[in-house]
Design a protein around this motif. Structure first.
Motif, PDB file in Angstrom:
ATOM      1  N   GLY A  71       0.828  -1.203   0.000  1.00 12.72           N
ATOM      2  CA  GLY A  71       0.000   0.000   0.000  1.00 12.72           C
ATOM      3  C   GLY A  71       0.861   1.252   0.000  1.00 12.72           C
ATOM      4  N   THR A  72       0.707   2.086  -1.019  1.00 12.71           N
ATOM      5  CA  THR A  72       1.548   3.280  -1.125  1.00 12.71           C
ATOM      6  C   THR A  72       1.117   4.374  -0.163  1.00 12.71           C
ATOM      7  OG1 THR A  72       0.143   4.168  -2.881  1.00 12.71           O
ATOM      8  CG2 THR A  72       2.046   2.831  -3.541  1.00 12.71           C
ATOM      9  N   SER A  73      -0.079   4.276   0.401  1.00 12.50           N
ATOM     10  CA  SER A  73      -0.559   5.341   1.284  1.00 12.50           C
ATOM     11  C   SER A  73      -1.102   4.792   2.602  1.00 12.50           C
ATOM     12  CB  SER A  73      -1.652   6.157   0.575  1.00 12.50           C
ATOM     13  OG  SER A  73      -2.725   5.311   0.190  1.00 12.50           O
ATOM     14  N   LEU A  74      -0.657   3.593   2.998  1.00  9.86           N
ATOM     15  CA  LEU A  74      -1.135   2.969   4.226  1.00  9.86           C
ATOM     16  C   LEU A  74      -0.059   3.000   5.298  1.00  9.86           C
ATOM     17  CD1 LEU A  74      -2.966  -0.215   2.891  1.00  9.86           C
ATOM     18  CD2 LEU A  74      -4.011   1.908   3.720  1.00  9.86           C
ATOM     19  N   PHE A  75      -0.463   3.345   6.513  1.00  2.06           N
ATOM     20  CA  PHE A  75       0.439   3.244   7.647  1.00  2.06           C
ATOM     21  C   PHE A  75       0.477   1.804   8.144  1.00  2.06           C
ATOM     22  CE2 PHE A  75      -0.511   7.803   7.998  1.00  2.06           C
ATOM     23  CZ  PHE A  75       0.763   8.304   8.229  1.00  2.06           C
ATOM     24  N   SER A  76       1.648   1.344   8.521  1.00  6.06           N
ATOM     25  CA  SER A  76       1.769   0.046   9.188  1.00  6.06           C
ATOM     26  C   SER A  76       1.378   0.231  10.657  1.00  6.06           C
ATOM     27  CB  SER A  76       3.206  -0.465   9.087  1.00  6.06           C
ATOM     28  OG  SER A  76       4.064   0.334   9.873  1.00  6.06           O
ATOM     29  N   PRO A  77       1.158  -0.854  11.394  1.00  6.30           N
ATOM     30  CA  PRO A  77       0.782  -0.711  12.806  1.00  6.30           C
ATOM     31  C   PRO A  77       1.795   0.063  13.650  1.00  6.30           C
ATOM     32  CG  PRO A  77       0.328  -2.929  12.056  1.00  6.30           C
ATOM     33  CD  PRO A  77       1.064  -2.257  10.955  1.00  6.30           C
ATOM     34  N   ASP A  78       3.065   0.055  13.236  1.00 13.80           N
ATOM     35  CA  ASP A  78       4.062   0.813  13.995  1.00 13.80           C
ATOM     36  C   ASP A  78       4.305   2.203  13.405  1.00 13.80           C
ATOM     37  OD1 ASP A  78       5.206  -0.157  11.722  1.00 13.80           O
ATOM     38  OD2 ASP A  78       7.095  -0.763  12.645  1.00 13.80           O
ATOM     39  N   TYR A  95       5.955   2.179   4.282  1.00 11.97           N
ATOM     40  CA  TYR A  95       7.089   1.454   3.732  1.00 11.97           C
ATOM     41  C   TYR A  95       7.531   2.000   2.383  1.00 11.97           C
ATOM     42  CZ  TYR A  95       6.534  -2.032   7.411  1.00 11.97           C
ATOM     43  OH  TYR A  95       6.455  -2.654   8.626  1.00 11.97           O
ATOM     44  N   GLN A  96       6.590   2.413   1.549  1.00 12.81           N
ATOM     45  CA  GLN A  96       6.957   2.899   0.227  1.00 12.81           C
ATOM     46  C   GLN A  96       7.801   4.168   0.303  1.00 12.81           C
ATOM     47  OE1 GLN A  96       6.505   1.366  -2.702  1.00 12.81           O
ATOM     48  NE2 GLN A  96       5.670  -0.356  -1.568  1.00 12.81           N
ATOM     49  N   VAL A  97       7.548   5.008   1.287  1.00 18.41           N
ATOM     50  CA  VAL A  97       8.374   6.202   1.477  1.00 18.41           C
ATOM     51  C   VAL A  97       9.780   5.800   1.897  1.00 18.41           C
ATOM     52  CG1 VAL A  97       8.695   8.297   2.858  1.00 18.41           C
ATOM     53  CG2 VAL A  97       6.430   7.709   1.989  1.00 18.41           C
ATOM     54  N   GLU A  98       9.872   4.802   2.763  1.00 14.51           N
ATOM     55  CA  GLU A  98      11.184   4.331   3.200  1.00 14.51           C
ATOM     56  C   GLU A  98      11.955   3.701   2.037  1.00 14.51           C
ATOM     57  OE1 GLU A  98      11.024   1.913   6.685  1.00 14.51           O
ATOM     58  OE2 GLU A  98       9.681   3.278   7.736  1.00 14.51           O
ATOM     59  N   TYR A  99      11.250   3.000   1.166  1.00 18.10           N
ATOM     60  CA  TYR A  99      11.908   2.425  -0.011  1.00 18.10           C
ATOM     61  C   TYR A  99      12.376   3.528  -0.959  1.00 18.10           C
ATOM     62  CZ  TYR A  99       9.687  -1.899   1.586  1.00 18.10           C
ATOM     63  OH  TYR A  99       9.284  -2.965   2.333  1.00 18.10           O
ATOM     64  N   PRO A 126       5.524   7.300  -4.202  1.00 14.35           N
ATOM     65  CA  PRO A 126       6.394   8.428  -3.852  1.00 14.35           C
ATOM     66  C   PRO A 126       7.474   8.638  -4.912  1.00 14.35           C
ATOM     67  CG  PRO A 126       6.090   6.965  -1.966  1.00 14.35           C
ATOM     68  CD  PRO A 126       5.518   6.258  -3.161  1.00 14.35           C
ATOM     69  N   TYR A 127       7.934   9.868  -5.023  1.00 14.05           N
ATOM     70  CA  TYR A 127       9.050  10.154  -5.915  1.00 14.05           C
ATOM     71  C   TYR A 127      10.314   9.521  -5.348  1.00 14.05           C
ATOM     72  CZ  TYR A 127       6.352  13.628  -8.534  1.00 14.05           C
ATOM     73  OH  TYR A 127       5.421  14.249  -9.321  1.00 14.05           O
ATOM     74  N   GLY A 128      11.046   8.804  -6.195  1.00 16.41           N
ATOM     75  CA  GLY A 128      12.294   8.180  -5.764  1.00 16.41           C
ATOM     76  C   GLY A 128      13.479   9.091  -5.944  1.00 16.41           C
ATOM     77  N   ALA A 129      13.325  10.352  -5.571  1.00 21.65           N
ATOM     78  CA  ALA A 129      14.389  11.339  -5.754  1.00 21.65           C
ATOM     79  C   ALA A 129      14.338  12.355  -4.629  1.00 21.65           C
ATOM     80  CB  ALA A 129      14.249  12.045  -7.098  1.00 21.65           C
TER      81      ALA A 129
END
Length: 268
Positions: free
Chosen positions: A12-19, A23-27, A132-135
């Motif tokens: 999910g590009t716009s979902l928060f994980s339970p913590d 993840y997509q922003v971190e990637y 997310p933009y990868g830049a």
């Protein structure tokens, strides 16, 4: 089950994980950290950008590697990460800069433009159907006669810096900047600091492997020629292997000359 749940949040590009993580922003941040480093330094006279732009093949035209970009007469940017993503943001920044001049008859502020871009970047972390933009970008320029430098990361967070780096080798390069930066840096000293900061991470590189640009109130955005970069290399003490071998050849030829003179003396 736990692993399946994690994969669900991962996709999910716009979902928060339970913590509380996206993840997509971190990637996307990881994609930036795998890119070639770009350094931005605020000096007393203006802003300096120094970016690693080494060609990946001897068949590649070095001029086609674009790491530094002019946004307006008083504005420039350096990028790291996915080049295609960065180009989209750079085009958006240029249109906004031109629109501000047409609409208000004055240059856009550095902070205003940065926050416009980061608002756009943040939207791609909140809406479905996008990623997310990868830049990441460094945005620097002159505002009200004063140099200003901002960084924008894939999360859409704008931060103002005195000196910073985006891309690979952040820990080593940022550590060097924190040790060596000072308020009274001149423009030339800023270029030398940028080169020495890259050298804290890169073992070997040549003047042709880096792109350097400056932004001042008097001259605006200017690209620094390779010969001036080479002079800064010498000032910092970053002699290339070719320079060292040439120096060695000169010394050996000098020795040969001495030997020839002694031979001539023996003949006499």
């Amino acid at each position: 089950m736990g692993n399946n749940d994690q994969q669900a949040y991962d996709r999910g590009t716009s979902l928060f994980s339970p913590d509380g993580r996206i993840y997509q922003v971190e990637y996307a941040r990881e994609a930036v950290s795998r890119g070639a480093p770009s350094v931005g330094i605020r000096t007393a006279d203006g802003v300096v950008f120094v970016a690693m732009s080494r060609a990946s093949s001897t068949l590649m035209e070095v001029e086609s590697i674009e790491k530094l970009h002019k946004l307006d007469d008083h504005l420039g940017t350096a990028s790291a990460g996915h080049v295609a993503d960065a180009r989209q943001l750079i085009d958006l920044a240029r249109r906004q800069s031109q629109g501000n001049r047409l609409r208000y008859g004055e240059p856009v502020g550095v902070e205003t433009l940065t926050k416009f871009l980061t608002d756009h970047i943040q939207e791609n972390t909140q809406r479905g159907g996008t990623r997310p933009y990868g830049a990441a970008l460094l945005i620097g320029g002159i505002e009200n006669g004063e140099p200003r430098l901002f960084a924008a990361d894939p999360s859409g967070t704008p931060n103002e810096w005195k000196a910073t780096v985006i891309g690979g080798g952040r820990q080593d390069i940022q550590g060097h900047l924190e040790e060596e930066w000072s308020d009274d840096l001149s423009l030339s000293a800023g270029i030398e600091l940028g080169l020495s900061a890259l050298a804290a991470h890169e073992d070997e590189f040549e003047p042709a492997d880096v792109a350097v640009a400056t932004i001042t109130e008097a001259d605006g955005y200017q690209t620094v020629p390779t010969d001036e970069v080479a002079s800064a290399f010498e000032s910092v003490g970053l002699a290339t292997e070719d320079d060292e071998s040439e120096a060695g050849d000169d010394e050996s030829s000098g020795d040969d000359g001495d030997a020839d003179e002694s031979d001539d003396a023996d003949d006499e």
